[in-house]
Design a protein around this motif. Structure first.
Motif, PDB file in Angstrom:
ATOM      1  N   GLY A   1       0.870  -1.018  -0.101  1.00  0.00           N
ATOM      2  CA  GLY A   1       0.199   0.078   0.095  1.00  0.00           C
ATOM      3  C   GLY A   1       0.645   1.074   0.142  1.00  0.00           C
ATOM      4  O   GLY A   1       0.217   2.285   0.032  1.00  0.00           O
ATOM      5  N   GLU A   2       2.061   1.078  -0.043  1.00  0.00           N
ATOM      6  CA  GLU A   2       2.917   2.559  -0.114  1.00  0.00           C
ATOM      7  C   GLU A   2       2.914   3.096  -1.325  1.00  0.00           C
ATOM      8  O   GLU A   2       2.838   2.459  -2.356  1.00  0.00           O
ATOM      9  N   ARG A   3       2.619   4.456  -1.363  1.00  0.00           N
ATOM     10  CA  ARG A   3       2.887   5.259  -2.595  1.00  0.00           C
ATOM     11  C   ARG A   3       3.687   6.297  -2.519  1.00  0.00           C
ATOM     12  O   ARG A   3       4.103   6.843  -1.360  1.00  0.00           O
ATOM     13  N   GLY A   4       3.748   7.075  -3.467  1.00  0.00           N
ATOM     14  CA  GLY A   4       4.722   8.365  -3.374  1.00  0.00           C
ATOM     15  C   GLY A   4       5.726   8.371  -4.371  1.00  0.00           C
ATOM     16  O   GLY A   4       5.887   7.277  -5.208  1.00  0.00           O
ATOM     17  N   ARG A   5       6.661   9.015  -4.046  1.00  0.00           N
ATOM     18  CA  ARG A   5       7.657   9.156  -5.024  1.00  0.00           C
ATOM     19  C   ARG A   5       8.833   8.060  -4.987  1.00  0.00           C
ATOM     20  O   ARG A   5       9.638   7.496  -5.902  1.00  0.00           O
TER      21      ARG A   5
ATOM     22  N   HIS B   1      -7.897   1.107 -16.582  1.00  0.00           N
ATOM     23  CA  HIS B   1      -8.081   1.187 -15.059  1.00  0.00           C
ATOM     24  C   HIS B   1      -8.681  -0.211 -14.550  1.00  0.00           C
ATOM     25  O   HIS B   1      -8.256  -0.434 -13.285  1.00  0.00           O
ATOM     26  N   HIS B   2      -9.548  -1.063 -15.271  1.00  0.00           N
ATOM     27  CA  HIS B   2      -9.860  -2.343 -15.019  1.00  0.00           C
ATOM     28  C   HIS B   2      -8.610  -3.209 -14.654  1.00  0.00           C
ATOM     29  O   HIS B   2      -8.385  -3.993 -13.600  1.00  0.00           O
ATOM     30  N   PHE B   3      -7.777  -3.225 -15.829  1.00  0.00           N
ATOM     31  CA  PHE B   3      -6.430  -3.861 -15.610  1.00  0.00           C
ATOM     32  C   PHE B   3      -5.526  -3.601 -14.445  1.00  0.00           C
ATOM     33  O   PHE B   3      -5.034  -4.591 -13.702  1.00  0.00           O
ATOM     34  N   LEU B   4      -5.446  -2.388 -14.352  1.00  0.00           N
ATOM     35  CA  LEU B   4      -4.618  -1.846 -13.147  1.00  0.00           C
ATOM     36  C   LEU B   4      -5.084  -2.355 -11.906  1.00  0.00           C
ATOM     37  O   LEU B   4      -4.561  -2.516 -10.919  1.00  0.00           O
ATOM     38  N   ARG B   5      -6.267  -2.202 -11.567  1.00  0.00           N
ATOM     39  CA  ARG B   5      -6.918  -2.911 -10.547  1.00  0.00           C
ATOM     40  C   ARG B   5      -6.965  -4.393 -10.028  1.00  0.00           C
ATOM     41  O   ARG B   5      -6.454  -4.606  -9.055  1.00  0.00           O
ATOM     42  N   ARG B   6      -7.039  -5.062 -11.125  1.00  0.00           N
ATOM     43  CA  ARG B   6      -6.910  -6.656 -11.179  1.00  0.00           C
ATOM     44  C   ARG B   6      -5.531  -6.834 -10.764  1.00  0.00           C
ATOM     45  O   ARG B   6      -5.286  -7.750 -10.127  1.00  0.00           O
TER      46      ARG B   6
ATOM     47  N   PHE C   1       1.306  -2.947 -17.021  1.00  0.00           N
ATOM     48  CA  PHE C   1       1.069  -2.370 -15.843  1.00  0.00           C
ATOM     49  C   PHE C   1       1.886  -1.339 -15.309  1.00  0.00           C
ATOM     50  O   PHE C   1       1.812  -0.217 -15.013  1.00  0.00           O
ATOM     51  N   MET C   2       3.513  -1.380 -15.829  1.00  0.00           N
ATOM     52  CA  MET C   2       4.187  -0.470 -15.678  1.00  0.00           C
ATOM     53  C   MET C   2       3.741   0.916 -16.545  1.00  0.00           C
ATOM     54  O   MET C   2       3.978   2.020 -16.138  1.00  0.00           O
TER      55      MET C   2
ATOM     56  N   ALA D   1      -1.085   6.786 -15.862  1.00  0.00           N
ATOM     57  CA  ALA D   1      -2.228   7.027 -14.804  1.00  0.00           C
ATOM     58  C   ALA D   1      -1.770   7.621 -13.709  1.00  0.00           C
ATOM     59  O   ALA D   1      -2.764   8.084 -12.949  1.00  0.00           O
ATOM     60  N   GLY D   2      -0.551   7.804 -13.358  1.00  0.00           N
ATOM     61  CA  GLY D   2      -0.210   8.490 -12.152  1.00  0.00           C
ATOM     62  C   GLY D   2      -0.348   7.333 -11.141  1.00  0.00           C
ATOM     63  O   GLY D   2      -0.330   7.902  -9.777  1.00  0.00           O
ATOM     64  N   THR D   3      -0.210   6.252 -11.254  1.00  0.00           N
ATOM     65  CA  THR D   3      -0.391   5.053 -10.114  1.00  0.00           C
ATOM     66  C   THR D   3       0.994   5.298  -9.203  1.00  0.00           C
ATOM     67  O   THR D   3       0.749   5.029  -7.869  1.00  0.00           O
ATOM     68  N   PHE D   4       1.882   5.590  -9.808  1.00  0.00           N
ATOM     69  CA  PHE D   4       3.003   5.611  -8.899  1.00  0.00           C
ATOM     70  C   PHE D   4       3.758   6.789  -8.366  1.00  0.00           C
ATOM     71  O   PHE D   4       4.700   6.996  -7.840  1.00  0.00           O
ATOM     72  N   ASP D   5       2.862   7.872  -8.521  1.00  0.00           N
ATOM     73  CA  ASP D   5       3.223   9.072  -8.089  1.00  0.00           C
ATOM     74  C   ASP D   5       2.692   9.319  -6.418  1.00  0.00           C
ATOM     75  O   ASP D   5       1.967   8.573  -6.152  1.00  0.00           O
TER      76      ASP D   5
END
Length: 329
Positions: free
Chosen positions: A248-252, A284-289, A318-319, A325-329
């Motif tokens: 669950g960690e997110r951010g830079r 978005h569906h693929f990213l959630r799965r 996914f990468m 999509a900014g998932t890794f921001d």
């Protein structure tokens, strides 16, 4: 009609704006000339010369004309900028079409494209769903499997129940991590029996099947823009980064997961995300799965398992999508 008018203007060098400016200038000069003709002569010829009065008269005559031509020049510059912008946009569109055509030609001449592979996989999946008994009778002995818990709870209505209250989902052997990793990479060729075997096993697991189908959909959509995962060479993130992201960690600190550096793929994907709602929903569906799978996968996975997972075609998608999509921001 409009294009012909523009061509005429370009050939003659005079636009409609300049014609209007000339007309207004002539009208103004005519009005000024008429005014001075009607104006009575100076009553006192012996009065001294008033230079300030002359300057003001000249300004009153020529300043409006100057303002008219400044406006005409600004309008002409704006028109030229619009034409250059349109020409640049057409050039970009042409380059994009040429790039996609070249990518398709390069990939089509050497090996089967991902889209063709995915179509073959879809046909195999349909056959798998209807002939599971045949696959079960011909499947080789299975190694010891490590359970991957379902990413979503299963409703009792989704699975048929046997006489003793056991669903067919419970009767299906749990999916091993190597099989899941191999299935998420999809078969390399038509003769990749190992890849198709792993894919069949993944399709029998409900959560894995949902992820594989989501990955299949998004890879097919990406291939329509000439984006193939085999062409991407993302930077490899350390296994501990994947573990922290799964927890669950997110951010830079998670930015290294978006290791795709291919600018053309990033630009095409970002444009598709903005303009195509079907593509955006599928992404978005693929990213959630994938995110849900990673949570359960990481629990018992070794560092080697995480590295192998990160090198699959689904992980590269996914990468790519996560970075856009900014998932890794």
């Amino acid at each position: 009609m409009l294009d012909r008018k523009r061509r005429v203007e370009n050939d003659t060098g005079i636009s409609s704006t300049e014609i209007i400016a000339i007309t207004l200038s002539v009208i103004w000069m005519a009005a000024v000339g008429l005014f001075f003709l009607i104006l009575p002569p100076q009553s006192d010829p012996s009065a001294p010369f008033d230079s300030l009065r002359v300057v003001l008269i000249l300004m009153a005559i020529f300043l409006p004309v100057a303002m008219i031509w400044v406006a005409a020049a600004a309008s002409r510059s704006a028109r030229i900028m619009r034409e250059e912008s349109n020409r640049l946009q057409r050039s970009i569109d042409g380059m994009r079409e040429t790039y996609i055509a070249d990518r398709n030609a390069q990939n089509g001449g050497s090996a089967p494209t991902v889209e063709r592979k995915l179509n073959e996989i879809a046909q195999t999946a349909k056959k798998t769903e209807t002939t599971l008994a045949t696959f079960a009778s011909t499947r080789e002995a299975q190694p010891q499997r490590l359970a991957i818990t379902s990413v979503r709870s299963t409703d009792s209505e989704d699975q048929p129940t046997l006489a003793l209250g056991t669903s067919t989902e419970d009767m299906t052997p749990v999916l091993a991590r190597p099989d899941l990793i191999r299935a998420l990479n999809f078969p390399d060729t038509d003769q990749d029996t190992e890849g198709f075997t792993a894919l069949r096993r993944a399709l029998q697991d409900r959560s894995a099947r949902q992820l594989v189908q989501a990955a299949q959909d998004i890879l097919t959509l990406l291939s329509q823009d000439g984006i193939y995962m085999d062409d991407l060479r993302p930077d490899r993130a350390r296994p501990e980064i994947w573990r922290r992201f799964a927890k669950g960690e997110r951010g830079r600190a998670m930015a290294s997961l978006g290791g795709v550096r291919d600018r053309s793929s990033l630009a095409l994907t970002a444009g598709r995300m903005r303009e195509d709602t079907i593509f955006r929903d599928a992404a978005h569906h693929f990213l959630r799965r994938f995110d849900q799978m990673l949570i359960t996968f990481e629990t018992d996975a070794t560092d080697a398992d995480l590295i192998a997972l990160s090198e699959t075609r689904s992980a590269r998608a996914f990468m790519l999508l996560g970075r856009v999509a900014g998932t890794f921001d």
